[in-house]
Enzyme design. Structure first.
Site, PDB file in Angstrom:
ATOM      1  CE  LYS A 117      12.999  -8.306 -34.846  1.00  0.00           C
ATOM      2  NZ  LYS A 117      13.699  -7.156 -34.228  1.00  0.00           N
TER       3      LYS A 117
HETATM    4  P1  NAD Z   1      24.012  -9.904 -36.611  1.00  0.00           P
HETATM    5  O1  NAD Z   1      23.548 -11.051 -37.407  1.00  0.00           O
HETATM    6  O2  NAD Z   1      24.655  -8.762 -37.300  1.00  0.00           O
HETATM    7  O3  NAD Z   1      25.035 -10.416 -35.476  1.00  0.00           O
HETATM    8  C1  NAD Z   1      24.731 -11.427 -34.568  1.00  0.00           C
HETATM    9  C2  NAD Z   1      26.023 -11.829 -33.887  1.00  0.00           C
HETATM   10  O4  NAD Z   1      25.750 -12.734 -32.814  1.00  0.00           O
HETATM   11  C3  NAD Z   1      27.003 -12.547 -34.806  1.00  0.00           C
HETATM   12  O5  NAD Z   1      28.314 -12.101 -34.532  1.00  0.00           O
HETATM   13  C4  NAD Z   1      26.864 -14.013 -34.405  1.00  0.00           C
HETATM   14  O6  NAD Z   1      28.030 -14.768 -34.671  1.00  0.00           O
HETATM   15  C5  NAD Z   1      26.642 -13.840 -32.921  1.00  0.00           C
HETATM   16  N1  NAD Z   1      26.037 -14.992 -32.276  1.00  0.00           N
HETATM   17  C6  NAD Z   1      25.033 -15.776 -32.706  1.00  0.00           C
HETATM   18  N2  NAD Z   1      24.787 -16.737 -31.799  1.00  0.00           N
HETATM   19  C7  NAD Z   1      25.648 -16.538 -30.779  1.00  0.00           C
HETATM   20  C8  NAD Z   1      25.888 -17.177 -29.552  1.00  0.00           C
HETATM   21  N3  NAD Z   1      25.180 -18.244 -29.175  1.00  0.00           N
HETATM   22  N4  NAD Z   1      26.856 -16.685 -28.759  1.00  0.00           N
HETATM   23  C9  NAD Z   1      27.579 -15.612 -29.119  1.00  0.00           C
HETATM   24  N5  NAD Z   1      27.392 -14.963 -30.259  1.00  0.00           N
HETATM   25  C10 NAD Z   1      26.446 -15.423 -31.078  1.00  0.00           C
HETATM   26  O7  NAD Z   1      22.750  -9.408 -35.752  1.00  0.00           O
HETATM   27  P2  NAD Z   1      22.525  -7.989 -35.069  1.00  0.00           P
HETATM   28  O8  NAD Z   1      21.733  -7.182 -36.001  1.00  0.00           O
HETATM   29  O9  NAD Z   1      23.783  -7.487 -34.500  1.00  0.00           O
HETATM   30  O10 NAD Z   1      21.538  -8.413 -33.895  1.00  0.00           O
HETATM   31  C11 NAD Z   1      22.024  -8.893 -32.638  1.00  0.00           C
HETATM   32  C12 NAD Z   1      20.968  -8.664 -31.589  1.00  0.00           C
HETATM   33  O11 NAD Z   1      20.661  -7.262 -31.560  1.00  0.00           O
HETATM   34  C13 NAD Z   1      19.636  -9.362 -31.863  1.00  0.00           C
HETATM   35  O12 NAD Z   1      19.046  -9.709 -30.644  1.00  0.00           O
HETATM   36  C14 NAD Z   1      18.815  -8.288 -32.538  1.00  0.00           C
HETATM   37  O13 NAD Z   1      17.428  -8.514 -32.424  1.00  0.00           O
HETATM   38  C15 NAD Z   1      19.262  -7.083 -31.741  1.00  0.00           C
HETATM   39  N6  NAD Z   1      19.009  -5.798 -32.394  1.00  0.00           N
HETATM   40  C16 NAD Z   1      19.555  -5.504 -33.611  1.00  0.00           C
HETATM   41  C17 NAD Z   1      19.264  -4.284 -34.197  1.00  0.00           C
HETATM   42  C18 NAD Z   1      19.855  -3.869 -35.518  1.00  0.00           C
HETATM   43  O14 NAD Z   1      19.646  -2.711 -35.917  1.00  0.00           O
HETATM   44  N7  NAD Z   1      20.606  -4.713 -36.202  1.00  0.00           N
HETATM   45  C19 NAD Z   1      18.426  -3.363 -33.541  1.00  0.00           C
HETATM   46  C20 NAD Z   1      17.924  -3.679 -32.295  1.00  0.00           C
HETATM   47  C21 NAD Z   1      18.219  -4.911 -31.726  1.00  0.00           C
END
Ligand code: NAD
Length: 470
Positions: A133
């Site tokens: 990561k």
């Molecule tokens: P992203 O940046 O696209 O979206 C994150 C979202 O969370 C945004 O809408 C932001 O406004 C919101 N957010 C941030 N802080 C917040 C809070 N305190 N309360 C409510 N909402 C809040 O990120 P993503 O890629 O969607 O990732 C989100 C989660 O999913 C992370 O934990 C990431 O590690 C996990 N994840 C993502 C992927 C991927 O392919 N993108 C894969 C596996 C896991």
């Protein structure tokens, strides 16, 4: 300045010599994600009696922690310095794999935790990758697109050959997207001209080697895993997402697409949120309207026909399925009692703390753990990497069919592992007594522990098959 630290694989006090983790502590809980990841690991390995102590310690620690610092000249002409991390947790089953996050709260311990969760996730879903990561401490909301592009290029240049198509392969995470991945590819390709470098990063735009279905893969994987678990009878009286009420925290890649896909599958999305707050509508929030509103105003808050709530309130709304899809430590000991759901599906990494896990388990609320529930993203990243190596492009239906198969298989494996462990507790405890193990007896496991046991055993087996070098 670039410093590559390769700590010896011996146990040392947690976090020694590392930057302190900055999140607040609740009265009784340590919210350092690395401590949480280690706690989850320690708990799970109690259920693997034949795991040698030295191997256990090796699997717990990261292989490599890299810290880099670099300057960029920002839009207003100032020179600002940024710190970035890349952690390779384990490479026994294949090259390191894991996203890159841009966020002001990134710490080395967060990245170490996320890297270890990648190792276990890749093993659960059985793709031939290890875990890694990365993260840069920055706030993209205060920066221009050009500033972020400079950060990406300097970060990737500073990492140099510590990433590569067969060594360590980044992907998107919080605040990074297809555009960031395009810049990562371009920077690496500039540094290594004349060869097929497409596999150095996944989550790229489709027209430059990205896979159809990657953008939706994390959310689609969540849906597949949730559907499978419900069909297997995990939640009494809820055998499908069809007709279920769903609340989603976080409306980015994982959360907004989960809203769309769960709604398509017949669920009613009654609440969603982003970092600025949440919205609720018992008749149902239209995911595409919420997305359009967010595109225009940068938040879901204020969407016509919805009521505004805080992020804390959003988590407490009575619903059938709660999907945390934002950041770590959202369901904790101090708010878990007010959670009123029947099923938690972790789209985010690390949203539930160990204390909250225990309380939810006691209350009979199953948690589909992150290392299973959000594994769709890395699964399609793997498909993208295979296509890149073969210079191929698979059709969307081929990708989705393969994803469904992987997620079903992984979900079955985790559910079966839970039954297997819980059905053999008497034997396990008897064997521990014989060996003179004196700590508290093993108790029934939740799905997270079952998934860890499955994953740790898979990584341990491969490590031993390869042989401890030399
Ligand atoms: P992203 O940046 O696209 O979206 C994150 C979202 O969370 C945004 O809408 C932001 O406004 C919101 N957010 C941030 N802080 C917040 C809070 N305190 N309360 C409510 N909402 C809040 O990120 P993503 O890629 O969607 O990732 C989100 C989660 O999913 C992370 O934990 C990431 O590690 C996990 N994840 C993502 C992927 C991927 O392919 N993108 C894969 C596996 C896991």
């Amino acid at each position: 300045m670039t410093s590559a630290q390769t700590p010896p694989k011996t146990l040392r006090p947690d976090n020694q010599g590392q930057e302190a983790f900055s999140v607040q502590k609740t009265s009784s809980e340590d919210l350092n994600p690395y401590h949480i990841a280690q706690h989850q690991f320690d708990n799970a390995v109690r259920y693997i009696p034949d795991l040698k102590a030295g191997l256990r310690d090796y699997l717990k620690l990261p292989d490599r922690v890299i810290t880099v610092e670099f300057p960029i000249e920002t839009h207003d002409g100032t020179v600002r310095n940024f710190v970035g991390y890349r952690v390779l947790h384990n490479r026994a089953r294949g090259p390191g794999k894991g996203g890159i996050r841009y966020h002001p709260d990134v710490t080395v311990d967060e990245v170490r935790a996320l890297a270890s969760w990648m190792t276990w996730k890749c093993a659960v879903v059985d793709v031939p990758f290890g875990g890694a990561k990365g993260g840069v401490v920055c706030n993209p909301k205060e920066l221009t697109t050009a500033d972020v592009r400079k950060i990406t290029r300097r970060f990737i240049t500073a990492l140099g050959d510590n990433i590569g198509p067969h060594t360590d392969i980044p992907a998107p995470d919080v605040n990074t997207n297809q555009g960031t991945m395009a810049r990562i590819f371009d920077t690496y390709d500039m540094m290594h001209p004349g060869r097929n470098n497409r596999g150095v990063v996944t989550g790229k735009p489709v027209d430059m080697g990205g896979s159809f279905g990657r953008r939706e893969a994390t959310a689609r994987g969540c849906l597949c895993a949730a559907q499978r678990a419900l069909a297997q009878g995990l939640v009494e009286g809820l055998d499908s997402v069809e007709g279920a009420t769903v609340v989603i925290q976080g409306f980015g890649n994982a959360g907004s697409i989960a809203a769309e896909l769960f709604a398509e599958a017949g669920a009613r999305i009654i609440g969603v949120s982003d970092s600025r707050g949440g919205i609720v509508c018992t008749e149902g929030v239209d995911p595409s309207a919420a997305l359009e509103h967010k595109r225009k105003t940068k938040s879901v808050v204020g969407l016509a026909g919805t009521k505004q709530v805080t992020n804390e309130e959003l988590l407490t709304i009575p619903c059938d399925i709660l999907i945390p899809a934002a950041l770590e430590n959202q369901i904790r000991s101090d708010n878990v009692d007010s959670i009123q759901t029947r099923f938690v599906v972790e789209a985010a990494n690390g949203p539930t703390t160990p204390s909250a896990d225990r309380i939810l388990f006691k209350r009979g609320i199953p948690v589909l753990p992150d290392i299973l529930a959000n594994a769709g993203g890395v699964t399609v990243s793997y498909f993208e990497w295979v296509q890149n190596i073969e210079n191929e492009q698979w059709d969307l239906d081929v990708v989705n069919k393969k994803l469904l198969k992987k997620m079903k298989r992984a979900t079955n494996a985790v559910l079966n592992k839970q039954q297997e462990i819980n059905g053999s507790l008497a034997a396990l405890n008897g064997a521990r007594k014989k060996r003179g193990v004196s700590d508290k007896p093993l108790e029934p496991v939740d799905l997270r522990t079952a998934a860890y046991v499955l994953a740790v055993k898979r990584v341990a087996d491969v490590t031993l098959e390869r042989g401890i070098w030399p």
